[in-house]
Write an enzyme that holds these catalytic residues in place. Structure first.
Site, PDB file in Angstrom:
ATOM      1  N   PHE A   1     -68.842  -3.924  28.672  1.00 58.08           N
ATOM      2  CA  PHE A   1     -68.039  -4.359  27.687  1.00 58.08           C
ATOM      3  C   PHE A   1     -69.560  -5.309  25.921  1.00 58.08           C
ATOM      4  O   PHE A   1     -68.656  -4.882  25.207  1.00 58.08           O
ATOM      5  CB  PHE A   1     -67.826  -5.928  28.059  1.00 58.08           C
ATOM      6  CG  PHE A   1     -68.886  -7.650  28.666  1.00 58.08           C
ATOM      7  CD1 PHE A   1     -69.472  -7.693  27.252  1.00 58.08           C
ATOM      8  CD2 PHE A   1     -69.651  -6.608  29.369  1.00 58.08           C
ATOM      9  CE1 PHE A   1     -69.868  -8.593  27.144  1.00 58.08           C
ATOM     10  CE2 PHE A   1     -70.378  -8.021  29.748  1.00 58.08           C
ATOM     11  CZ  PHE A   1     -70.606  -8.685  28.241  1.00 58.08           C
TER      12      PHE A   1
ATOM     13  N   LYS B   1     -62.987   5.851  29.163  1.00 59.15           N
ATOM     14  CA  LYS B   1     -62.933   4.969  29.839  1.00 59.15           C
ATOM     15  C   LYS B   1     -63.322   3.636  29.195  1.00 59.15           C
ATOM     16  O   LYS B   1     -64.892   3.225  29.551  1.00 59.15           O
ATOM     17  CB  LYS B   1     -62.524   5.276  31.339  1.00 59.15           C
ATOM     18  CG  LYS B   1     -61.835   4.207  32.851  1.00 59.15           C
ATOM     19  CD  LYS B   1     -61.973   2.615  31.779  1.00 59.15           C
ATOM     20  CE  LYS B   1     -62.935   2.119  33.089  1.00 59.15           C
ATOM     21  NZ  LYS B   1     -63.178   0.411  31.942  1.00 59.15           N
TER      22      LYS B   1
ATOM     23  N   GLU C   1     -62.264  -2.563  30.021  1.00 53.23           N
ATOM     24  CA  GLU C   1     -61.274  -3.907  29.916  1.00 53.23           C
ATOM     25  C   GLU C   1     -61.182  -4.665  29.841  1.00 53.23           C
ATOM     26  O   GLU C   1     -59.904  -5.192  29.108  1.00 53.23           O
ATOM     27  CB  GLU C   1     -59.934  -3.579  31.385  1.00 53.23           C
ATOM     28  CG  GLU C   1     -61.552  -4.159  32.545  1.00 53.23           C
ATOM     29  CD  GLU C   1     -62.479  -3.807  33.367  1.00 53.23           C
ATOM     30  OE1 GLU C   1     -62.958  -2.914  32.290  1.00 53.23           O
ATOM     31  OE2 GLU C   1     -62.650  -4.209  33.898  1.00 53.23           O
ATOM     32  N   ARG C   2     -62.885  -5.197  29.090  1.00 53.52           N
ATOM     33  CA  ARG C   2     -62.634  -6.683  28.360  1.00 53.52           C
ATOM     34  C   ARG C   2     -62.661  -6.378  26.804  1.00 53.52           C
ATOM     35  O   ARG C   2     -62.125  -8.272  26.379  1.00 53.52           O
ATOM     36  CB  ARG C   2     -64.245  -7.466  28.961  1.00 53.52           C
ATOM     37  CG  ARG C   2     -63.748  -7.532  30.333  1.00 53.52           C
ATOM     38  CD  ARG C   2     -64.980  -8.413  30.985  1.00 53.52           C
ATOM     39  NE  ARG C   2     -66.092  -7.877  31.674  1.00 53.52           N
ATOM     40  CZ  ARG C   2     -66.787  -7.822  32.229  1.00 53.52           C
ATOM     41  NH1 ARG C   2     -67.874  -8.910  32.349  1.00 53.52           N
ATOM     42  NH2 ARG C   2     -67.434  -7.119  32.690  1.00 53.52           N
TER      43      ARG C   2
ATOM     44  N   SER D   1     -73.249  -1.952  34.832  1.00 48.61           N
ATOM     45  CA  SER D   1     -74.681  -2.849  35.165  1.00 48.61           C
ATOM     46  C   SER D   1     -74.717  -1.932  36.582  1.00 48.61           C
ATOM     47  O   SER D   1     -74.423  -0.956  37.117  1.00 48.61           O
ATOM     48  CB  SER D   1     -73.958  -4.217  36.228  1.00 48.61           C
ATOM     49  OG  SER D   1     -72.911  -3.391  36.607  1.00 48.61           O
TER      50      SER D   1
ATOM     51  N   CYS E   1     -78.382  -4.827  26.743  1.00 48.06           N
ATOM     52  CA  CYS E   1     -79.030  -4.395  28.018  1.00 48.06           C
ATOM     53  C   CYS E   1     -80.648  -4.450  26.980  1.00 48.06           C
ATOM     54  O   CYS E   1     -81.907  -3.690  27.529  1.00 48.06           O
ATOM     55  CB  CYS E   1     -79.265  -3.177  28.107  1.00 48.06           C
ATOM     56  SG  CYS E   1     -78.437  -1.794  27.225  1.00 48.06           S
TER      57      CYS E   1
ATOM     58  N   GLU F   1     -80.615  -9.477  36.868  1.00 50.26           N
ATOM     59  CA  GLU F   1     -80.654  -9.881  36.018  1.00 50.26           C
ATOM     60  C   GLU F   1     -79.476 -10.843  35.284  1.00 50.26           C
ATOM     61  O   GLU F   1     -78.790 -10.893  35.724  1.00 50.26           O
ATOM     62  CB  GLU F   1     -79.454  -8.352  34.837  1.00 50.26           C
ATOM     63  CG  GLU F   1     -79.199  -8.340  33.280  1.00 50.26           C
ATOM     64  CD  GLU F   1     -78.511  -6.868  33.227  1.00 50.26           C
ATOM     65  OE1 GLU F   1     -77.499  -6.877  34.408  1.00 50.26           O
ATOM     66  OE2 GLU F   1     -78.872  -6.138  32.452  1.00 50.26           O
TER      67      GLU F   1
HETATM   68  P1  NAD Z   1     -69.875  -2.900  34.845  1.00 45.27           P
HETATM   69  O1  NAD Z   1     -70.849  -1.864  35.340  1.00 45.27           O
HETATM   70  O2  NAD Z   1     -69.324  -3.892  34.914  1.00 45.27           O
HETATM   71  O3  NAD Z   1     -68.440  -2.399  33.316  1.00 45.27           O
HETATM   72  C1  NAD Z   1     -69.051  -1.104  33.577  1.00 45.27           C
HETATM   73  C2  NAD Z   1     -68.156  -0.146  33.313  1.00 45.27           C
HETATM   74  O4  NAD Z   1     -67.994  -0.220  34.924  1.00 45.27           O
HETATM   75  C3  NAD Z   1     -66.436  -1.033  33.114  1.00 45.27           C
HETATM   76  O5  NAD Z   1     -66.355   0.289  31.396  1.00 45.27           O
HETATM   77  C4  NAD Z   1     -65.961  -0.744  33.986  1.00 45.27           C
HETATM   78  O6  NAD Z   1     -64.502  -1.028  33.736  1.00 45.27           O
HETATM   79  C5  NAD Z   1     -65.999   0.184  34.733  1.00 45.27           C
HETATM   80  N1  NAD Z   1     -66.578  -0.531  36.602  1.00 45.27           N
HETATM   81  C6  NAD Z   1     -66.355  -2.504  37.005  1.00 45.27           C
HETATM   82  N2  NAD Z   1     -66.309  -2.072  37.955  1.00 45.27           N
HETATM   83  C7  NAD Z   1     -66.230  -1.236  37.947  1.00 45.27           C
HETATM   84  C8  NAD Z   1     -65.823  -0.205  39.849  1.00 45.27           C
HETATM   85  N3  NAD Z   1     -66.329  -1.422  41.355  1.00 45.27           N
HETATM   86  N4  NAD Z   1     -66.493   1.040  40.177  1.00 45.27           N
HETATM   87  C9  NAD Z   1     -66.118   1.685  39.138  1.00 45.27           C
HETATM   88  N5  NAD Z   1     -65.704   1.403  37.706  1.00 45.27           N
HETATM   89  C10 NAD Z   1     -66.503   0.022  37.811  1.00 45.27           C
HETATM   90  O7  NAD Z   1     -71.137  -3.385  32.994  1.00 45.27           O
HETATM   91  P2  NAD Z   1     -70.439  -4.691  32.255  1.00 45.27           P
HETATM   92  O8  NAD Z   1     -70.646  -5.374  32.853  1.00 45.27           O
HETATM   93  O9  NAD Z   1     -69.282  -4.190  31.253  1.00 45.27           O
HETATM   94  O10 NAD Z   1     -71.473  -4.989  30.808  1.00 45.27           O
HETATM   95  C11 NAD Z   1     -73.189  -5.560  30.755  1.00 45.27           C
HETATM   96  C12 NAD Z   1     -74.275  -4.268  32.120  1.00 45.27           C
HETATM   97  O11 NAD Z   1     -74.724  -3.423  31.690  1.00 45.27           O
HETATM   98  C13 NAD Z   1     -75.307  -5.227  32.300  1.00 45.27           C
HETATM   99  O12 NAD Z   1     -76.188  -5.043  33.490  1.00 45.27           O
HETATM  100  C14 NAD Z   1     -76.180  -4.215  30.941  1.00 45.27           C
HETATM  101  O13 NAD Z   1     -77.268  -4.399  31.470  1.00 45.27           O
HETATM  102  C15 NAD Z   1     -75.691  -3.334  31.327  1.00 45.27           C
HETATM  103  N6  NAD Z   1     -75.825  -2.253  30.428  1.00 45.27           N
HETATM  104  C16 NAD Z   1     -76.630  -0.769  29.980  1.00 45.27           C
HETATM  105  C17 NAD Z   1     -76.782  -0.779  29.282  1.00 45.27           C
HETATM  106  C18 NAD Z   1     -77.970   0.395  29.116  1.00 45.27           C
HETATM  107  O14 NAD Z   1     -78.483   0.992  28.261  1.00 45.27           O
HETATM  108  N7  NAD Z   1     -79.162   0.709  30.660  1.00 45.27           N
HETATM  109  C19 NAD Z   1     -76.091  -0.736  27.736  1.00 45.27           C
HETATM  110  C20 NAD Z   1     -75.234  -1.762  28.007  1.00 45.27           C
HETATM  111  C21 NAD Z   1     -75.070  -2.205  29.320  1.00 45.27           C
END
Ligand code: NAD
Length: 499
Positions: free
Chosen positions: A149, A173, A176-177, A226, A281, A383
């Site tokens: 998101f 994909k 969704e937020r 994450s 991140c 985190e």
């Molecule tokens: P998230 O892991 O909750 O979601 C990321 C994606 O995975 C979304 O599209 C979500 O719909 C999908 N998803 C969620 N639950 C899932 C499941 N159980 N199975 C499969 N797919 C699923 O992350 P977020 O809260 O949207 O974003 C924040 C996180 O992203 C933080 O941990 C941040 O550090 C990380 N991030 C990392 C980078 C990087 O380059 N390392 C960059 C930006 C954000």
């Protein structure tokens, strides 16, 4: 209620699953739209559309593909204000920050405009008698991206910008937020001249992600989110024989040596720790002052700096940061602040309980500062992803170097110093993927590459730059002999060598 639809085969498609997720306005706390959550069958429609489009797109010469990227860039620039406002209204970050989100994605599109050069192959004349060898980079076919998101414009563009320029078709994909900007980007890509199916967007949750991970036609998966989910995506995608790059969470440290320019450093730390409500991140949620004197001075100045910060609605031009993305996330951040207190860290500034007049239901949280945080604490290891700065005091350069190196995450790190030799040694030895020297948020420029180490990235290929080109292409090497045709060429029964 507005419905955010899928974008498949060049047009908006209503969801059929009957399952939806709420899209909030984080400033007011109101539900402003609902987004359809895809079934596996809807994901399949998008993948099939991509597969059909990809054949002709790959056969389109690279200059023509680059021209679509040039036009896409122009269209985004022309729509910048609208896109930024839409982004802020779903994410909550201030509009200036949303423009930065879009701009950093655009820089990858600018890189993609140079794709003809990046795709040039290699050629060896006369590798053997009458034998020439050449290698070419071909698109992998259909690629998919699963994005978080926190950068709903930049991170999708990291992925599809390079993938599409290389001749692939793409299924995105997004989170969704905040799903609306990714759909706008796909519409603009069509307007720029990409054929229908080259960029599709399906919304959804685990069901949609699993459908992509298991789909036999999808050859490459790029994930950012994450760490636990990154690990899962990496393992399941790889098990299915796909190439996968999966970027995870972070806990970036800012190391402050005694000779640092403290006035500048405090401003840099405030921006990097609290900007975008800490939901980056590459934020700097941990500061490590080296030596007692540095810690005492830094703490005092940071308290004063925090007092100057303005938390406001995302379209308030004077606000330094806006609300976080959801009530659940705000409560999670508050929970971690309580954990820090319970673990014995000193809560110097407490941002909990902050409310913005007139926006009492918005997802706001004030800035928090901890001192005397210890490496063994859960609130340090995990985190938090919010406007919380944790100070971990170090006695020496070596101790300060060890902290980020031994942390489970290894995304980014920054060192603040006037000592070039110390900075050089730090950059060389620290076990982190992206390093800033007096640069608080060292997100590499688009023609370099983005990627962390340890639990911040699974897979071994970074985002964008030439690493991105490598991820979205596969190499074919041709060894060609053009004999004289007199039938006297020898055939070997042992492995051929270039004698
Ligand atoms: P998230 O892991 O909750 O979601 C990321 C994606 O995975 C979304 O599209 C979500 O719909 C999908 N998803 C969620 N639950 C899932 C499941 N159980 N199975 C499969 N797919 C699923 O992350 P977020 O809260 O949207 O974003 C924040 C996180 O992203 C933080 O941990 C941040 O550090 C990380 N991030 C990392 C980078 C990087 O380059 N390392 C960059 C930006 C954000």
């Amino acid at each position: 209620m507005r419905e955010v639809m899928h974008f498949i085969d060049g047009r908006a498609v209503a969801g059929t699953s009957g399952r939806f997720s709420d899209v909030f306005n984080p400033n007011t706390g109101d539900v402003q739209a609902k987004v359809a959550l895809a079934t596996a069958a809807e994901v399949d429609l998008a993948v099939q559309s991509a597969a059909r489009a990809q054949v002709g797109w790959a056969a389109t010469n690279p200059q023509r593909r680059a021209r679509v990227m040039f036009e896409f860039k122009r269209l985004i620039e022309a729509n910048m204000n609208d896109l930024a406002e839409l982004l802020s209204s779903e994410h909550g970050k201030v509009v200036a920050d949303s423009k930065g989100d879009i701009q950093r994605g655009l820089e990858v599109i600018e890189f993609a405009c140079g794709i003809p050069h990046a795709l040039k192959g290699e050629y060896t004349e006369g590798a053997g008698p009458g034998i020439d060898v050449y290698s070419m980079r071909q698109p992998i076919g259909v690629g998919a991206g699963i994005t978080p998101f926190n950068f709903p414009a930049m991170i999708p563009m990291w992925m599809f910008g390079v993938a599409i320029a290389c001749g692939n078709a793409f299924v995105l994909k997004p989170s969704e937020r905040d799903p609306s900007v990714p759909v706008r980007l796909a519409e603009l890509m069509m307007e720029a001249g990409a054929p229908a199916g080259v960029l599709n967007v399906v919304h959804g949750d685990k069901t949609a992600v699993d459908a992509l991970l298991d789909h036999p036609v999808v050859r490459g998966i790029s994930f950012v989110g994450s760490s636990d989910i990154a690990n899962y995506v990496y393992a399941r995608g790889a098990q299915n024989g796909k190439r996968v790059q999966a970027m995870g969470g972070a806990k970036n440290h800012g190391i402050v040596l005694p000779d640092a320019d403290l006035d500048q450093t405090v401003k840099d730390l405030a921006g990097a720790a609290f900007g975008s409500a800490g939901e980056r991140c590459m934020a700097l949620p941990v500061v490590v002052p080296v030596g007692e004197k540095t810690a005492v001075e830094l703490r005092e100045r940071m308290i004063a700096e925090i007092e100057t910060l303005k938390v406001g609605v995302s379209n308030d031009a004077a606000a330094h940061y806006g609300p976080v993305v959801s009530a659940a996330h705000r409560d999670r951040i508050s929970g971690y602040i309580q954990t820090g207190v319970d673990e014995g860290a000193e809560l110097v500034v407490d941002g909990r309980g902050f409310a913005l007049q007139g926006y009492e239901k918005g997802f706001f949280i004030g800035p928090s500062l901890f001192d005397h945080v210890k490496p063994g604490m859960k609130s340090y290891q995990d985190e938090i992803f919010g406007p919380v700065l944790q100070m971990v005091r170090a006695e020496s350069f070596e101790e300060a170097l060890t902290l980020p190196s031994q942390h489970q995450y290894g995304n980014g790190v920054a060192i603040f110093t006037r000592n070039g030799r110390a900075a050089r040694e730090f950059a060389s030895r620290v076990e982190v993927g992206m390093v800033g020297v007096n640069v608080p948020i060292p997100v590499p420029v688009a023609y370099h590459t983005f990627g962390g180490w340890k639990r911040s990235a699974f897979g071994d290929t970074n985002q964008h730059g030439m690493e991105g080109v490598k991820f979205w292409t596969r190499v074919k090497t041709v060894t060609a002999r053009w004999p004289d045709g007199d039938g006297t060429g020898d055939s070997a029964f042992v492995i051929p060598t270039m004698r």
